[in-house]
Design a protein around this motif. Sequence first.
Motif, PDB file in Angstrom:
ATOM      1  N   PHE A 246    -117.168 -71.169 -61.900  1.00  0.00           N
ATOM      2  CA  PHE A 246    -118.092 -72.286 -61.694  1.00  0.00           C
ATOM      3  C   PHE A 246    -117.626 -73.566 -62.376  1.00  0.00           C
ATOM      4  CE2 PHE A 246    -121.529 -74.738 -63.754  1.00  0.00           C
ATOM      5  CZ  PHE A 246    -122.054 -75.342 -62.622  1.00  0.00           C
ATOM      6  N   VAL A 247    -117.165 -73.481 -63.621  1.00  0.00           N
ATOM      7  CA  VAL A 247    -116.845 -74.673 -64.401  1.00  0.00           C
ATOM      8  C   VAL A 247    -115.709 -75.468 -63.759  1.00  0.00           C
ATOM      9  CG1 VAL A 247    -116.026 -75.507 -66.631  1.00  0.00           C
ATOM     10  CG2 VAL A 247    -117.671 -73.641 -66.538  1.00  0.00           C
ATOM     11  N   ILE A 248    -114.631 -74.791 -63.378  1.00  0.00           N
ATOM     12  CA  ILE A 248    -113.475 -75.494 -62.820  1.00  0.00           C
ATOM     13  C   ILE A 248    -113.806 -76.144 -61.477  1.00  0.00           C
ATOM     14  CG2 ILE A 248    -111.082 -75.234 -62.041  1.00  0.00           C
ATOM     15  CD1 ILE A 248    -110.778 -73.015 -64.104  1.00  0.00           C
ATOM     16  N   PRO A 249    -114.455 -75.445 -60.525  1.00  0.00           N
ATOM     17  CA  PRO A 249    -114.850 -76.144 -59.294  1.00  0.00           C
ATOM     18  C   PRO A 249    -115.806 -77.306 -59.543  1.00  0.00           C
ATOM     19  CG  PRO A 249    -114.936 -73.776 -58.959  1.00  0.00           C
ATOM     20  CD  PRO A 249    -114.705 -73.995 -60.424  1.00  0.00           C
ATOM     21  N   GLU A 250    -116.670 -77.180 -60.562  1.00  0.00           N
ATOM     22  CA  GLU A 250    -117.615 -78.251 -60.848  1.00  0.00           C
ATOM     23  C   GLU A 250    -116.903 -79.486 -61.388  1.00  0.00           C
ATOM     24  OE1 GLU A 250    -121.239 -80.307 -61.483  1.00  0.00           O
ATOM     25  OE2 GLU A 250    -120.716 -78.571 -60.258  1.00  0.00           O
ATOM     26  N   LEU A 251    -115.907 -79.297 -62.271  1.00  0.00           N
ATOM     27  CA  LEU A 251    -115.240 -80.439 -62.902  1.00  0.00           C
ATOM     28  C   LEU A 251    -114.063 -80.959 -62.087  1.00  0.00           C
ATOM     29  CD1 LEU A 251    -115.198 -79.363 -66.663  1.00  0.00           C
ATOM     30  CD2 LEU A 251    -116.760 -80.946 -65.517  1.00  0.00           C
ATOM     31  N   LEU A 252    -113.308 -80.086 -61.450  1.00  0.00           N
ATOM     32  CA  LEU A 252    -112.083 -80.499 -60.767  1.00  0.00           C
ATOM     33  C   LEU A 252    -112.169 -80.432 -59.255  1.00  0.00           C
ATOM     34  CD1 LEU A 252    -109.384 -78.747 -63.023  1.00  0.00           C
ATOM     35  CD2 LEU A 252    -110.346 -81.040 -63.231  1.00  0.00           C
ATOM     36  N   GLY A 253    -113.110 -79.655 -58.723  1.00  0.00           N
ATOM     37  CA  GLY A 253    -113.211 -79.501 -57.277  1.00  0.00           C
ATOM     38  C   GLY A 253    -114.016 -80.623 -56.647  1.00  0.00           C
ATOM     39  N   GLY A 254    -114.227 -80.483 -55.344  1.00  0.00           N
ATOM     40  CA  GLY A 254    -114.981 -81.477 -54.603  1.00  0.00           C
ATOM     41  C   GLY A 254    -115.695 -80.830 -53.436  1.00  0.00           C
ATOM     42  N   PRO A 255    -116.138 -81.632 -52.461  1.00  0.00           N
ATOM     43  CA  PRO A 255    -116.846 -81.071 -51.308  1.00  0.00           C
ATOM     44  C   PRO A 255    -116.011 -80.079 -50.505  1.00  0.00           C
ATOM     45  CG  PRO A 255    -117.142 -83.455 -51.427  1.00  0.00           C
ATOM     46  CD  PRO A 255    -116.092 -83.104 -52.430  1.00  0.00           C
ATOM     47  N   GLN A 256    -114.683 -80.233 -50.547  1.00  0.00           N
ATOM     48  CA  GLN A 256    -113.815 -79.329 -49.797  1.00  0.00           C
ATOM     49  C   GLN A 256    -113.546 -78.025 -50.542  1.00  0.00           C
ATOM     50  OE1 GLN A 256    -110.251 -81.616 -49.149  1.00  0.00           O
ATOM     51  NE2 GLN A 256    -111.231 -83.059 -47.745  1.00  0.00           N
ATOM     52  N   THR A 257    -114.040 -77.903 -51.734  1.00  0.00           N
ATOM     53  CA  THR A 257    -113.731 -76.723 -52.554  1.00  0.00           C
ATOM     54  C   THR A 257    -115.006 -76.009 -52.997  1.00  0.00           C
ATOM     55  OG1 THR A 257    -113.689 -78.064 -54.572  1.00  0.00           O
ATOM     56  CG2 THR A 257    -111.606 -77.793 -53.389  1.00  0.00           C
ATOM     57  N   LEU A 258    -115.971 -75.921 -52.099  1.00  0.00           N
ATOM     58  CA  LEU A 258    -117.218 -75.244 -52.431  1.00  0.00           C
ATOM     59  C   LEU A 258    -116.960 -73.756 -52.635  1.00  0.00           C
ATOM     60  CD1 LEU A 258    -120.278 -75.586 -52.766  1.00  0.00           C
ATOM     61  CD2 LEU A 258    -120.524 -75.040 -50.338  1.00  0.00           C
ATOM     62  N   MET A 259    -117.355 -73.246 -53.799  1.00  0.00           N
ATOM     63  CA  MET A 259    -117.162 -71.835 -54.135  1.00  0.00           C
ATOM     64  C   MET A 259    -118.502 -71.202 -54.473  1.00  0.00           C
ATOM     65  SD  MET A 259    -113.584 -71.881 -56.290  1.00  0.00           S
ATOM     66  CE  MET A 259    -113.525 -70.087 -56.388  1.00  0.00           C
ATOM     67  N   ILE A 260    -118.531 -69.892 -54.461  1.00  0.00           N
ATOM     68  CA  ILE A 260    -119.787 -69.172 -54.573  1.00  0.00           C
ATOM     69  C   ILE A 260    -120.431 -69.357 -55.938  1.00  0.00           C
ATOM     70  CG2 ILE A 260    -118.901 -66.966 -55.420  1.00  0.00           C
ATOM     71  CD1 ILE A 260    -121.471 -67.588 -52.605  1.00  0.00           C
ATOM     72  N   GLY A 261    -119.625 -69.617 -56.979  1.00  0.00           N
ATOM     73  CA  GLY A 261    -120.194 -69.870 -58.295  1.00  0.00           C
ATOM     74  C   GLY A 261    -121.080 -71.108 -58.296  1.00  0.00           C
ATOM     75  N   ARG A 262    -120.653 -72.154 -57.579  1.00  0.00           N
ATOM     76  CA  ARG A 262    -121.460 -73.378 -57.487  1.00  0.00           C
ATOM     77  C   ARG A 262    -122.734 -73.117 -56.688  1.00  0.00           C
ATOM     78  NH1 ARG A 262    -121.017 -79.004 -57.643  1.00  0.00           N
ATOM     79  NH2 ARG A 262    -123.138 -79.755 -57.371  1.00  0.00           N
ATOM     80  N   VAL A 263    -122.637 -72.357 -55.611  1.00  0.00           N
ATOM     81  CA  VAL A 263    -123.827 -72.018 -54.823  1.00  0.00           C
ATOM     82  C   VAL A 263    -124.813 -71.215 -55.661  1.00  0.00           C
ATOM     83  CG1 VAL A 263    -124.650 -70.747 -52.810  1.00  0.00           C
ATOM     84  CG2 VAL A 263    -122.565 -72.108 -52.646  1.00  0.00           C
ATOM     85  N   LEU A 264    -124.281 -70.287 -56.447  1.00  0.00           N
ATOM     86  CA  LEU A 264    -125.129 -69.467 -57.312  1.00  0.00           C
ATOM     87  C   LEU A 264    -125.876 -70.343 -58.324  1.00  0.00           C
ATOM     88  CD1 LEU A 264    -125.781 -66.467 -57.913  1.00  0.00           C
ATOM     89  CD2 LEU A 264    -123.925 -66.489 -59.567  1.00  0.00           C
ATOM     90  N   TRP A 265    -125.176 -71.280 -58.920  1.00  0.00           N
ATOM     91  CA  TRP A 265    -125.789 -72.198 -59.882  1.00  0.00           C
ATOM     92  C   TRP A 265    -126.896 -73.018 -59.206  1.00  0.00           C
ATOM     93  CZ3 TRP A 265    -125.403 -73.485 -65.081  1.00  0.00           C
ATOM     94  CH2 TRP A 265    -125.959 -74.705 -65.452  1.00  0.00           C
ATOM     95  N   ASP A 266    -126.620 -73.556 -58.016  1.00  0.00           N
ATOM     96  CA  ASP A 266    -127.611 -74.371 -57.319  1.00  0.00           C
ATOM     97  C   ASP A 266    -128.854 -73.568 -56.974  1.00  0.00           C
ATOM     98  OD1 ASP A 266    -125.980 -76.572 -57.466  1.00  0.00           O
ATOM     99  OD2 ASP A 266    -125.103 -76.293 -55.486  1.00  0.00           O
ATOM    100  N   GLU A 267    -128.675 -72.327 -56.534  1.00  0.00           N
ATOM    101  CA  GLU A 267    -129.832 -71.502 -56.180  1.00  0.00           C
ATOM    102  C   GLU A 267    -130.684 -71.197 -57.407  1.00  0.00           C
ATOM    103  OE1 GLU A 267    -130.884 -70.913 -53.364  1.00  0.00           O
ATOM    104  OE2 GLU A 267    -129.217 -71.068 -51.970  1.00  0.00           O
ATOM    105  N   PHE A 268    -130.044 -70.944 -58.537  1.00  0.00           N
ATOM    106  CA  PHE A 268    -130.779 -70.619 -59.750  1.00  0.00           C
ATOM    107  C   PHE A 268    -131.498 -71.836 -60.325  1.00  0.00           C
ATOM    108  CE2 PHE A 268    -128.579 -66.476 -60.677  1.00  0.00           C
ATOM    109  CZ  PHE A 268    -129.731 -65.755 -60.927  1.00  0.00           C
ATOM    110  N   PHE A 269    -130.787 -72.954 -60.518  1.00  0.00           N
ATOM    111  CA  PHE A 269    -131.285 -74.029 -61.346  1.00  0.00           C
ATOM    112  C   PHE A 269    -131.698 -75.276 -60.552  1.00  0.00           C
ATOM    113  CE2 PHE A 269    -128.308 -71.530 -63.937  1.00  0.00           C
ATOM    114  CZ  PHE A 269    -129.188 -71.107 -64.927  1.00  0.00           C
ATOM    115  N   SER A 270    -131.127 -75.482 -59.363  1.00  0.00           N
ATOM    116  CA  SER A 270    -131.541 -76.627 -58.559  1.00  0.00           C
ATOM    117  C   SER A 270    -132.696 -76.257 -57.626  1.00  0.00           C
ATOM    118  CB  SER A 270    -130.355 -77.162 -57.743  1.00  0.00           C
ATOM    119  OG  SER A 270    -129.328 -77.634 -58.602  1.00  0.00           O
ATOM    120  N   ASN A 271    -132.517 -75.173 -56.880  1.00  0.00           N
ATOM    121  CA  ASN A 271    -133.564 -74.736 -55.948  1.00  0.00           C
ATOM    122  C   ASN A 271    -134.618 -73.856 -56.618  1.00  0.00           C
ATOM    123  OD1 ASN A 271    -132.011 -76.034 -54.017  1.00  0.00           O
ATOM    124  ND2 ASN A 271    -131.017 -74.149 -53.335  1.00  0.00           N
ATOM    125  N   ASN A 272    -134.294 -73.324 -57.792  1.00  0.00           N
ATOM    126  CA  ASN A 272    -135.201 -72.427 -58.517  1.00  0.00           C
ATOM    127  C   ASN A 272    -135.605 -71.226 -57.652  1.00  0.00           C
ATOM    128  OD1 ASN A 272    -136.547 -71.716 -60.892  1.00  0.00           O
ATOM    129  ND2 ASN A 272    -138.466 -72.665 -60.229  1.00  0.00           N
TER     130      ASN A 272
END
Length: 308
Positions: A246-272
């Motif tokens: 999650f950390v590396i895609p969040e800091l170094l990635g972009g829209p073309q590098t969506l990974m499941i760790g970022r989706v997991l974070w969004d579901e937990f803390f953004s969408n609740n």
Amino acid sequence: MSTSVKSASYLHDKLTGAWGRQAVIGIPLAFLLVFFLFPFLVVFKISVSEMDNVVFKDLFDWADGVLLLRIKLGNYIFIALDDLYFQTYLSSLKFAAVTTLICLLIAYPFAYFMARSPADKRPALLMLVMLPFWTSFLLRVYAWKMLLADSGVFNNIAMATGLLSEPVKMMNTPFSLVLGMVYTYVPFMILPLYANLVKMDLSLLEAALDLGATPWQAFWRITVPLSKSGIIAGSMLVFIPCVGEFVIPELLGGPQTLMIGRVLWDEFFSNNDWPMAATVAVVMVLLIIVPLALFNKYQAESTGRGQA
């Protein structure tokens, strides 16, 4: 010594040996049960539960002498039918596989050099490999953000020396993502390879050379097959954490590098939406554990056939 004393001593040794074998096997199993299986079951329970505000409804309900089981499978069906989740899982596996391959190509020569170095220099080389761990993981990844930015160190040096006339887009690209993950996880590939190569019997290589093999043939036919266990261990140590990174895609990635760790974070803390987040986590674990279990079973069967 009397027969009874000998029998008692034999029985004591046998019981002690049996207890020792059970402890060697039981302690790791207990560790996995407490720190992996139980938390995984908790996450799975959340994934099939209904959420009422901040409370999860019980799966079991007792009413009028009837035990009811309520399991919500809608999240799993939604993930199976939604292209976004499928593409995200596929992207995570792809980036993890590319990172693992690049780490192997970089780490194998380095580990080979370390294993063939004089014994008194190996501790210093090992220290160099482990030196990045002395700095915070977050700081090391954030440093790459400063280096790869459009106005970062690399672009400024290239424009100052005349190599570039304008900045090159390196941040928030697949290149920056893979570079960050390779930099972070390459030590996890080097250490298992080194531990395997340093124990290899060099007389096998000498015998191959005496029989007319070239150094390249001896490397491919002896060194690489004998280091297969190190390659597998290093690949697993790199591939598995990369899938859920999650950390590396969040800091170094972009829209073309969506990974499941970022989706997991969004579901937990953004969408609740904890049930959906737990579903994403369960599917991610199964994507890693099931192929790994099948591979281990195949390896065990191959070893059994080879010994037979």
